[in-house]
Every structure is written in structure tokens, then in C-alpha cells.
Design a protein around this motif. Structure first.
Motif, PDB file in Angstrom:
ATOM      1  N   ASP A 159       6.846  -1.333   2.434  1.00 42.51           N
ATOM      2  CA  ASP A 159       7.213  -2.241   1.345  1.00 42.51           C
ATOM      3  C   ASP A 159       6.727  -1.771  -0.026  1.00 42.51           C
ATOM      4  O   ASP A 159       6.876  -2.462  -1.031  1.00 42.51           O
ATOM      5  CB  ASP A 159       6.697  -3.655   1.627  1.00 42.51           C
ATOM      6  N   SER A 160       6.132  -0.566  -0.028  1.00 46.27           N
ATOM      7  CA  SER A 160       5.691   0.042  -1.297  1.00 46.27           C
ATOM      8  C   SER A 160       4.822  -0.888  -2.135  1.00 46.27           C
ATOM      9  O   SER A 160       4.906  -0.930  -3.363  1.00 46.27           O
ATOM     10  CB  SER A 160       6.911   0.487  -2.120  1.00 46.27           C
ATOM     11  N   ASP A 161       3.983  -1.625  -1.422  1.00 46.37           N
ATOM     12  CA  ASP A 161       3.100  -2.550  -2.147  1.00 46.37           C
ATOM     13  C   ASP A 161       1.726  -1.960  -2.390  1.00 46.37           C
ATOM     14  O   ASP A 161       0.813  -2.636  -2.866  1.00 46.37           O
ATOM     15  CB  ASP A 161       2.989  -3.868  -1.392  1.00 46.37           C
ATOM     16  N   THR A 198       6.492  -7.034   2.360  1.00 45.55           N
ATOM     17  CA  THR A 198       6.374  -7.688   1.043  1.00 45.55           C
ATOM     18  C   THR A 198       7.551  -7.298   0.166  1.00 45.55           C
ATOM     19  O   THR A 198       7.801  -6.106  -0.039  1.00 45.55           O
ATOM     20  CB  THR A 198       5.057  -7.265   0.360  1.00 45.55           C
ATOM     21  N   ARG A 250       5.375  -7.819  -5.635  1.00 49.82           N
ATOM     22  CA  ARG A 250       4.477  -6.735  -5.995  1.00 49.82           C
ATOM     23  C   ARG A 250       3.634  -7.135  -7.217  1.00 49.82           C
ATOM     24  O   ARG A 250       4.148  -7.705  -8.194  1.00 49.82           O
ATOM     25  CB  ARG A 250       5.269  -5.474  -6.296  1.00 49.82           C
ATOM     26  N   LYS A 304       9.968  -6.817  -3.252  1.00 46.33           N
ATOM     27  CA  LYS A 304       9.653  -6.283  -4.577  1.00 46.33           C
ATOM     28  C   LYS A 304       9.147  -7.378  -5.518  1.00 46.33           C
ATOM     29  O   LYS A 304       8.276  -7.141  -6.356  1.00 46.33           O
ATOM     30  CB  LYS A 304      10.895  -5.632  -5.182  1.00 46.33           C
ATOM     31  N   ASP A 351      -1.518  -3.001   6.415  1.00 47.14           N
ATOM     32  CA  ASP A 351      -0.770  -4.070   5.741  1.00 47.14           C
ATOM     33  C   ASP A 351      -0.455  -5.191   6.730  1.00 47.14           C
ATOM     34  O   ASP A 351       0.322  -5.017   7.666  1.00 47.14           O
ATOM     35  CB  ASP A 351       0.533  -3.508   5.164  1.00 47.14           C
TER      36      ASP A 351
END
Length: 840
Positions: free
Chosen positions: A593-595, A607, A612, A609, A602
Motif C-alpha cells: 500500500d506504499s504507506d 491502506t 497516507r 492512498k 503492516d
């Protein structure tokens, strides 16, 4: 013959016999000639190549042997033609080559009838033959006395006990059986009946001569046994021995003795090219019971007058013979009786070893023969080279060593032309000859042989156990006739495949392939490893392992994933990924989720975008009012504390049952959807008629009723009984909706009940069993329910109070596996409601 010439004659007899005879009693060269039908006389386990043989009379199999175990012509006569006793002769050489006992003998065997035949893996043979044996045993001490005379010292002892003389003629009737047990072992046995014709034997219990210059002392006793047609008369002092022939020649045919014998043999092939064999033959005895003569003699005498017998002058035969016979005449006693006695044949132990090569076209072999004659043993070792390029031709050459002396070769030739098989063989073919001149004619005389033996035979033969590929299975039974040499085969002649993998043993480099690998082996019989990962295909659960993965597989042939992240080691760029980490295609941990928080850490890996920058260290979005809805989604961010546990996806208080009362205030939070408009301020269902049954459950919400009847007044028992009776009481025509007349009384009663209770609303339900197609059953049940409704309308029941439906076989009340169960399922049910309740 005068008595003073007797000793000279005995000595001459020894010389003549010793220079022409050998103690063979068999032709050993025959032992390895496999196309000779009668070689089973040497080992009863041997089977002929032919399926049947019949021997010619006499010529079928005859052998002749005469010989001794000590002397050759060269020992008696030197290279200059000088006798050992004549001037220039070498009596020392003659004496030194003598055995402790020189055994001189001869034998002949003449076939009268012989045949054999094969039955499966066995071979039978039958034979009748005439056999003749004779022997003379001369102690070395006797020859010493004759050669060197009386020694100068007194009381020199000469032991003459072993001096013996004998001869036997008998008929042998034999029945033999040989059996091949398997490709390695075979055995044979031959039982013999021995019919004695004649026997003469002389045996000393003891006979000693103490010789001095002035006096000789002779002491001894022994027995002469004879059994033969005719009359033998011995004088009291042994001064005369007379024999009268039988009056009729037919008396020679009648046996004088009976006995039995046996031959035993076996062969073993540890490998196809090697044959080991052993046999004990001519083991037997004859009990002589007719025409017996037993002469026991005893002599004890001292005499002088032999001073001329001395070491310097040699032997005065005339004086010696006169003195000896005078001593016997004056002191010997004898008695003649007719007691039974027993003699024994001379058994022989043959032990052979043969190695074949060039597809059995050639072989080399050794044969050890040990013969027992009386109490002495005589050994012979024969080496043989054998050629058999085709099944109908044998050629053998042999070399024999007998009692430590060698000088003879042997030869044998056997061949088959059509149905005639013939052979000739001899063990002693002299290599060296001297020329003796007799009456001006020069004759070649073998000078280094101890005698001769010869065997010949001519037989009819039929069939042939031909084995072209030499695998031990005859061609007519061989399913694989071109088997390579030395390859082990099964009973059908096909190469063995011990592990059953389809690759014969002689090609199989992996002879213990497990059954699980069958069908998955290469040409060498080894389990296939198609992907070359080191795990054979039959064990490989991952048979298509990539080349790059070789060296990185487990015991099942599957690519290793040491850190268990789902990416094989040979592709994994992060080989030590923690156990719980989710990884990408290179085996490295993901942050899906690139959080900013890796997936394996995680707790909220999805999560969005929008969240964030609004997440905690566990990767989860913040929820400041702790109502379970992340702040970035919460449309009611200040939810009261008591409502936090009951909010919707927007963070607002929930009204789960949709009754208009929030959950945190709703004392009845699970109000069904159908009650949403029938609740009070606390969110609880209403009960209008106060009968304890909520309105949404009360089929008669304005009429107090009972739970058992869903809030409606209770139906009378007699009505229930009637409806229950109607379940099985309403009958229809088979496969139709026509009501049988027998059902009318029940329907009439139901009509009366309905007319008497105008508040009853009725659903008429039709049901069937599972016989037939479900769609057809549904239509039939619907028609039958409608037929009942129509009947009741005709009986005055208001049609607005009744509905009908067919349910086919969808609502069985019993199992459809029995006739009784099916009958219960074929029914019509009446379901009662009331006017106050609406229905669709």
C-alpha cells in the motif's frame, strides 16, 4: 611249466603287464565330449544332446583298458634295448620308479543293449553290458628280493602281504535318471543290478619273509576265493590246483553271484560359462552264493640252502623257486569250503571343472579321478581342450598326470551324421616310440606309456537339444533365440530382468530399480532424471525443474525456498526474508500500500492512498474517536463514547435493524426488517393484542391467540384429525389429477368444516414422491391441488378463502427409498390461516 621257472614267469608277467597297462578303468577324455550320448557313464547327471538314442549291440559303447600304476616300457628296457636285468640294464632305475604296490590290471566293458530318452527337463537311460576286471598286486619288497637277492645282513624282513591276484566277470543292468533342476543345478542317479558270472581272488592276511644268508623264514596265511561254473580242486599241501570246466556252456549264463551298484552325479553352473561337476560311479558289490570254493592256507617254515641268493650275484631263480615250493609243500596246510563271500567293484570319484568360451564353441577343462582298488587309492588328473563348433561335431585333446608321472596325451572325436552318432576316444596316445626288431622286422613300441585305453561307440540318435545361442534353453523352446553369450536367461530363453524394469540384467546398470520406477528408466535400466536435477523422475514431484535450479532442489526434486517466502532460492534476491514477510517476485519484502510500512510489519496492508500520512507505526490509519472508523473516512469524528462500538462505515452511530432507533439506544437491536415500522421508542416490537406474540409474528395480530397456532386461535382437534386423515386419504388416478371416488367422503367432511368455520383461510398443497422427472411431478402435484380446490368450491366453500399450490417432490416427509416412505410423500395437505391475516 616246471616249478623252478615259476618265479621267472611271475617276474616276466609283471614286466609284460606293467609295460602295456594303465589303471584307468575309464576314458576320461569322454567326460567333456557333450555330443557323446553315453558319457553319462562317467557322470549320471550329464544329459545327451539328442532326445533319444539307441546303441548298437557291442558297438554302442565298448571300452578296453589294461595297465599298471608304476612302469613304462622305458623303465623295463633302456634306450639301447637292454632289459633291466640283463648286462647293461639299469635295475636301480627300474626299482626306483616302482610304487609301494604295483597294481597291474585290465578291464573291458561291452554294450549289449543301451538306450535313453528325454521327458521334459529329465532324461532316462537303460543299459545292459558285460564287464571284465582283473588285477595283480605286486609289493615292492617282492621286486627288491628278486632284483637284489638276499642281503648280507641277517633277518632282513620282506613284507609281501599286499601280493594279490584277482579277476571278475559280471553283467551290469542299469537304469539311470538325470534331471535339470534349474539353470544352475542338475543331478543324476543310476541304479545297477550286478549279475556275477565268475570271480577268483587271492588275498593274504599276512605274508612275511625273513631272509638271511643262512636261513629263510616264511610265515603267512590267506584265502583263495573262487565262484564260477565248474569244479576247482586244491590239494591239501597246495601241491596241486585242478579245475574242471562245466559240462554245459549254458552254465556260464547262470549267475554265480548277485549284487547292486549305484552311480551318483551333480553339476553346478555358477555362471553360464563355467560348469562344475562331481560324480561317484561304479560303487557296488557282488555276493557270491553259487559254485563257491574257499581255500584257506597257512604256512610257517624255516629252510636253508639259499646261500647263492646274494647281493653280489643277484638271483638264482632255480634254487629260489625250488626252495620256496619245497617249503610250501612241507609246511603249508589248506582247507577247502563253500562259504559265501562278497567282492566290491572299484568306485571312482570324478570331479570336473570346465570353462567355455567363443559361444561354447571351445572349452578348457580339468578332471580329477580318484579310484579305490581294494585298500589303495589311485589318482589321475586330466587337462582337456575341447572344440565343438557345431552341435554334431566334437574334438577333444587331453593330457593326463597319473600318480605324479606324465607322458601321454589323449584324444577324442565324436560326430553325428543324420541319425548315426559315433565316437572314439583314448586317454593314452604315446608320444615317444622305440624301434624293436623281431625276426628281422622293426616295430615301433611306445616306450613312455603305462598302457592304453580305448572307448568306441555307434548309436542311433533322434532329435537334438540344439541351443544355438548357448543359453541353456533349446531352440524349439527359446523365445529369444539370439541371446548374447553368457547372458542369464529365464525358462523361455529370454534375458533375465530381475528388477522387472524392462531392461535385461546384462544391460542393466541399475539392477535394483524399485517397482515405483517401472516405465521411467533409460536404456541402461537406470531411473530417468528428465530435468537433470539429481532426483529420479519416479520420485520427482517437480519433474520440470528449470536448469538454473539444478543444485537448489529438495529430496522431492522441487526447487528450494529456504526462507519460505514463495520465491525459489535460485531467484531470491533477499534469501533471508523473515518468515511472515510478503515478498515480490525477487523475494524481497513488499509494501503493497506504499504507506511506508513493509507488509510483514503492516497490520493494515491495504491502506488506501487517501489515508497516507494519517497512519500509525503499525501502518494503520488513525481513529481519534476510537469508533473503528479511520479518521480519513469518519463523517462523525466526535462519536459519543457509548456509541463508539456501534457505528457504520462512515463513523456514525449504527441502526443495524433499521428500525429508526440507534443501536446504542436500541434495547431490541435485532428487530427484523418486517418489524421496522412496528417498534416502540426503545426499538422493541409491538404486541397490539397483548397475547404475548409480537405483531410481526402474529398471524392474528388483533385477535388474541396461542403460540402453537402463530398467534391465532387454536384449531379444533377434530379438524386437525380430519386434515391429518386427508394426507393419505385423498387418492387420484395413477399419473393423473382425477380424484378417485373413494376420496369423496373425506373431501365432503372437509367442506363441512370449512363452511362451519368461515374465518378459516386454506392453502391446499399437493406433494409427490421422487418417481419420475421433477418437472413432471411439479405439474402433477399442482393439478391435483387445484382439483381438490375445485371440488370444495363445488361443495359450497367460498373460492376466495382457498388457494392451491403444487410442490412436487421438494418437501418429502419420509425417505423415498422404500415403498412405505414413498406412499407417505404422495399426499395433500391443508394449511389453515385466518381472515385477519393477509397473504399473498
Amino acid at each position: 611249466m616246471k616249478r623252478n621257472n615259476i618265479l621267472k614267469s611271475m617276474l616276466a608277467l609283471c614286466i609284460v603287464l606293467s609295460s602295456h597297462t594303465v589303471m584307468a578303468q575309464q576314458v576320461s577324455t569322454l567326460y567333456f565330449m557333450e555330443n557323446v550320448p553315453v558319457r553319462n557313464t562317467l557322470n549320471p547327471a550329464f544329459q545327451p544332446l539328442s532326445n533319444f538314442y539307441l546303441g548298437f549291440p557291442v558297438a554302442g559303447f565298448s571300452q578296453f583298458n589294461i595297465g599298471n600304476n608304476s612302469l613304462t616300457v622305458r623303465d623295463v628296457v633302456n634306450e639301447n634295448g637292454k632289459m633291466f636285468l640283463s648286462p647293461g640294464g639299469n635295475k636301480d632305475k627300474f626299482f626306483n620308479v616302482l610304487r609301494p604296490t604295483t597294481l597291474i590290471g585290465g578291464e573291458s566293458q561291452i554294450n549289449l543293449l543301451g538306450f535313453g530318452f528325454r521327458t521334459g527337463r529329465a532324461y532316462w537311460n537303460f543299459s545292459i553290458s558285460e564287464r571284465f576286471e582283473s588285477q595283480l598286486a605286486v609289493p615292492k619288497d617282492f621286486m627288491k628280493l628278486l632284483l637284489y637277492g638276499t642281503p648280507l645282513i641277517d633277518n632282513n624282513l620282506y613284507n609281501l602281504k599286499n601280493m594279490e591276484l584277482g579277476g571278475t566277470a559280471y553283467t551290469e543292468v542299469g537304469l539311470g535318471y538325470a534331471k535339470k533342476i534349474n539353470d544352475k543345478w542338475s543331478y543324476g542317479v543310476k541304479f545297477k543290478a550286478l549279475l556275477g558270472t565268475a570271480n577268483v581272488s587271492l588275498k593274504n592276511d599276512n605274508l612275511d619273509l625273513v631272509a638271511g644268508m643262512d636261513q629263510w623264514i616264511i610265515k603267512g596265511k590267506g584265502t583263495i576265493n573262487a565262484s564260477m561254473p565248474g569244479v576247482l580242486t586244491v590239494g591239501n599241501k597246495l601241491e596241486s590246483i585242478d579245475y574242471a570246466s562245466p559240462l554245459h556252456n549254458s552254465d556260464w549264463i547262470k549267475p554265480s553271484g548277485m549284487g547292486a551298484g549305484i552311480d551318483l552325479g551333480a553339476t553346478f553352473k555358477p555362471v553360464p560359462s563355467v560348469t562344475l561337476s562331481a560324480a561317484l560311479v561304479d560303487l557296488g558289490m557282488i555276493s557270491w552264493t553259487k559254485n563257491m570254493n574257499n581255500v584257506a592256507y597257512n604256512v610257517d617254515y624255516k629252510f636253508d640252502g639259499v646261500g647263492t641268493v646274494n647281493a653280489a650275484g643277484g638271483v638264482d631263480f632255480n634254487q629260489l623257486s625250488d626252495s620256496v615250493f619245497k617249503a610250501f609243500k612241507e609246511s603249508a596246510t589248506s582247507s577247502q569250503t563253500g562259504k559265501k563271500y562278497t567282492t566290491y567293484t572299484s568306485p571312482k570319484l570324478n570331479i570336473g571343472a570346465e570353462y567355455a568360451f567363443l559361444n561354447n564353441a571351445m572349452s578348457v577343462a580339468l578332471l580329477s579321478r580318484t579310484m579305490k582298488r581294494n585298500s589303495a587309492f589311485y589318482e589321475e588328473l586330466t587337462a582337456s581342450v575341447n572344440a565343438r563348433p557345431v552341435s554334431w561335431f566334437n574334438l577333444s585333446a587331453s593330457y593326463s598326470v597319473m600318480n605324479g608321472r606324465t607322458s601321454n596325451i589323449g584324444a577324442g572325436l565324436g560326430f553325428r551324421l543324420g541319425f548315426i552318432s559315433t565316437f572314439v576316444a583314448a586317454d593314452y596316445v604315446p608320444l615317444y616310440y622305440d624301434g624293436w626288431t623281431v625276426s628281422g622286422v622293426k616295430f615301433p613300441i611306445p616306450n613312455q606309456t603305462k598302457g592304453i585305453n580305448l572307448a568306441v561307440g555307434v548309436n542311433f540318435v533322434f532329435g537334438n537339444r540344439k541351443d544355438a545361442d548357448k543359453d541353456g534353453v533349446v531352440d524349439r523352446k527359446d523365445k529369444c533365440p539370439e541371446t548374447p553369450l553368457k547372458v542369464k536367461v529365464d525358462r523361455k530363453g529370454c534375458p533375465l530382468d530381475t528388477d522387472g524394469d524392462g531392461v535385461p540384467d546384462y544391460l542393466d546398470q541399475c539392477p535394483d530399480t524399485p517397482a515405483a520406477a517401472y516405465g521411467k528408466v533409460d536404456l541402461n535400466g537406470c531411473p530417468l532424471d528428465s530435468d537433470k536435477d539429481g532426483v529420479p523422475d519416479y520420485l520427482d514431484k517437480c519433474p520440470d525443474t528449470p536448469t538454473k535450479s539444478i543444485g537448489f532442489v529438495d529430496k522431492d526434486g522441487c526447487s528450494l525456498d529456504t526462507d519460505g517466502d514463495g520465491v525459489f532460492d535460485y531467484l531470491d534476491k533477499c534469501p533471508n526474508t523473515p518468515t511472515k514477510a510478503t515478498v515480490d517476485s525477487l523475494g524481497c519484502p513488499l509494501d503493497t500500500d506504499s504507506d511506508g510500512v513493509l507488509d510483514y510489519l503492516d497490520k493494515c496492508p491495504d491502506t488506501p492512498k487517501a489515508a497516507r500520512g494519517m497512519i500509525d507505526e503499525a501502518g494503520c490509519p488513525f481513529d481519534k474517536d476510537s469508533d473503528g472508523v479511520a479518521d480519513y473516512l469518519d463523517k462523525c469524528p466526535n462519536t459519543r463514547m457509548e456509541a463508539r462500538s456501534s457505528v457504520d462505515k462512515n463513523g456514525c452511530p449504527l441502526d443495524s435493524d433499521g428500525d429508526g432507533v440507534p443501536n446504542y439506544l436500541d434495547k431490541c437491536p435485532s428487530t427484523p426488517a418486517e418489524v421496522r415500522v412496528m417498534v416502540d421508542n426503545n426499538g422493541c416490537p409491538l404486541d397490539t393484542d397483548g397475547d404475548g406474540i409480537f405483531d410481526y409474528l402474529d398471524n392474528c395480530p388483533k385477535v388474541p391467540g396461542v403460540i402453537a397456532n402463530h398467534g391465532c386461535p387454536e384449531i379444533k382437534k377434530e379438524v386437525k384429525r380430519l386434515f391429518q386423515k386427508a394426507l393419505q386419504g385423498i387418492q387420484f388416478q395413477t399419473g393423473a389429477s382425477t380424484i378417485k371416488a373413494g376420496s369423496f367422503p373425506i373431501l365432503n367432511q372437509i367442506a363441512q368444516v370449512l363452511n362451519a368455520n368461515p374465518t378459516y383461510l386454506i392453502e391446499i398443497q399437493g406433494h409427490t414422491d421422487n418417481v419420475g422427472k421433477p418437472a413432471s411431478n411439479m405439474i402433477l402435484s399442482d393439478k391435483r391441488a387445484a382439483a381438490v380446490r375445485d371440488y370444495l368450491i363445488k361443495k359450497g366453500v367460498d373460492d376466495g378463502r382457498m388457494t392451491s399450490h403444487g410442490y412436487g417432490d421438494t418437501k418429502p416427509v419420509a425417505e423415498n427409498t422404500t415403498s412405505a416412505g414413498k406412499a407417505k410423500n404422495r399426499r395433500v395437505e391443508f394449511v389453515v390461516t385466518f381472515e385477519e391475516t393477509s397473504f399473498e
